[in-house]
Design a protein around this motif. Sequence first.
Motif, PDB file in Angstrom:
ATOM      1  N   ALA A 126      47.656 -44.819  14.213  1.00 47.52           N
ATOM      2  CA  ALA A 126      46.450 -44.064  13.852  1.00 47.52           C
ATOM      3  C   ALA A 126      45.357 -44.258  14.906  1.00 47.52           C
ATOM      4  O   ALA A 126      44.663 -43.296  15.276  1.00 47.52           O
ATOM      5  CB  ALA A 126      45.955 -44.496  12.477  1.00 47.52           C
ATOM      6  N   GLN A 127      45.226 -45.479  15.422  1.00 50.36           N
ATOM      7  CA  GLN A 127      44.235 -45.734  16.468  1.00 50.36           C
ATOM      8  C   GLN A 127      44.560 -44.941  17.727  1.00 50.36           C
ATOM      9  O   GLN A 127      43.672 -44.310  18.317  1.00 50.36           O
ATOM     10  CB  GLN A 127      44.180 -47.231  16.799  1.00 50.36           C
ATOM     11  CG  GLN A 127      43.598 -48.081  15.701  1.00 50.36           C
ATOM     12  CD  GLN A 127      43.825 -49.565  15.936  1.00 50.36           C
ATOM     13  OE1 GLN A 127      44.406 -49.978  16.940  1.00 50.36           O
ATOM     14  NE2 GLN A 127      43.375 -50.385  14.997  1.00 50.36           N
ATOM     15  N   PHE A 128      45.816 -44.964  18.137  1.00 51.66           N
ATOM     16  CA  PHE A 128      46.221 -44.217  19.326  1.00 51.66           C
ATOM     17  C   PHE A 128      46.011 -42.723  19.120  1.00 51.66           C
ATOM     18  O   PHE A 128      45.552 -42.019  20.026  1.00 51.66           O
ATOM     19  CB  PHE A 128      47.684 -44.500  19.678  1.00 51.66           C
ATOM     20  CG  PHE A 128      47.941 -45.861  20.271  1.00 51.66           C
ATOM     21  CD1 PHE A 128      46.924 -46.779  20.519  1.00 51.66           C
ATOM     22  CD2 PHE A 128      49.235 -46.262  20.589  1.00 51.66           C
ATOM     23  CE1 PHE A 128      47.175 -48.024  21.071  1.00 51.66           C
ATOM     24  CE2 PHE A 128      49.498 -47.498  21.145  1.00 51.66           C
ATOM     25  CZ  PHE A 128      48.471 -48.384  21.384  1.00 51.66           C
ATOM     26  N   LEU A 129      46.326 -42.245  17.936  1.00 52.07           N
ATOM     27  CA  LEU A 129      46.128 -40.821  17.627  1.00 52.07           C
ATOM     28  C   LEU A 129      44.644 -40.478  17.665  1.00 52.07           C
ATOM     29  O   LEU A 129      44.254 -39.448  18.235  1.00 52.07           O
ATOM     30  CB  LEU A 129      46.722 -40.511  16.254  1.00 52.07           C
ATOM     31  CG  LEU A 129      46.672 -39.058  15.798  1.00 52.07           C
ATOM     32  CD1 LEU A 129      47.397 -38.151  16.795  1.00 52.07           C
ATOM     33  CD2 LEU A 129      47.275 -38.927  14.411  1.00 52.07           C
ATOM     34  N   ALA A 130      43.807 -41.330  17.106  1.00 50.62           N
ATOM     35  CA  ALA A 130      42.357 -41.100  17.127  1.00 50.62           C
ATOM     36  C   ALA A 130      41.835 -41.076  18.568  1.00 50.62           C
ATOM     37  O   ALA A 130      40.958 -40.276  18.909  1.00 50.62           O
ATOM     38  CB  ALA A 130      41.637 -42.167  16.307  1.00 50.62           C
ATOM     39  N   ASP A 131      42.370 -41.949  19.420  1.00 45.21           N
ATOM     40  CA  ASP A 131      41.964 -41.976  20.832  1.00 45.21           C
ATOM     41  C   ASP A 131      42.260 -40.641  21.503  1.00 45.21           C
ATOM     42  O   ASP A 131      41.502 -40.195  22.352  1.00 45.21           O
ATOM     43  CB  ASP A 131      42.702 -43.080  21.600  1.00 45.21           C
ATOM     44  CG  ASP A 131      42.245 -44.482  21.184  1.00 45.21           C
ATOM     45  OD1 ASP A 131      41.197 -44.601  20.524  1.00 45.21           O
ATOM     46  OD2 ASP A 131      42.968 -45.434  21.526  1.00 45.21           O
ATOM     47  N   GLU A 132      43.358 -40.013  21.133  1.00 44.55           N
ATOM     48  CA  GLU A 132      43.762 -38.754  21.756  1.00 44.55           C
ATOM     49  C   GLU A 132      43.017 -37.544  21.216  1.00 44.55           C
ATOM     50  O   GLU A 132      42.970 -36.515  21.862  1.00 44.55           O
ATOM     51  CB  GLU A 132      45.273 -38.532  21.592  1.00 44.55           C
ATOM     52  CG  GLU A 132      46.109 -39.376  22.505  1.00 44.55           C
ATOM     53  CD  GLU A 132      45.825 -39.132  23.968  1.00 44.55           C
ATOM     54  OE1 GLU A 132      45.791 -37.967  24.411  1.00 44.55           O
ATOM     55  OE2 GLU A 132      45.622 -40.124  24.685  1.00 44.55           O
TER      56      GLU A 132
END
Length: 134
Positions: A126-132
């Motif tokens: 979820a963090q990586f997705l939010a970063d993108e």
Amino acid sequence: MSVSAKPPKLLTLRDAFETESARREAERRAREDAERRQQEHDLASAEALLAAVSADRGFLAERGLVADLRRYTVSLDHTNYRVAAYFEAGKVNITLSDKRTTSPGSAAPRKQETVETVEDALKVMAQFLADETR
């Protein structure tokens, strides 16, 4: 009445070899069983993560994501990036790869993190997705 003592049986090379072979075989079986159990656990964890990321199909569709499971890897694919979680030996290696700067079919890892639980893997994904998507 006298008790006659039997002479101790001499250990032969054959006896020692068979004992050693049996010990090694038992150790090999134990290692194989442990590895099989670990693989079953890793696969079950990957399936649990896939269920969690796929629970809201509308959310995936809104963001142009496709969830997939291949053996021990759960991936979220977008046209521009991939978030993947690989389960091995009780650990989860999560990567964020950029598809925009590489040739088709390959993705260069930009971020990587290792965690130990499905819940932590979901948080990192979820963090990586939010970063993108910011």
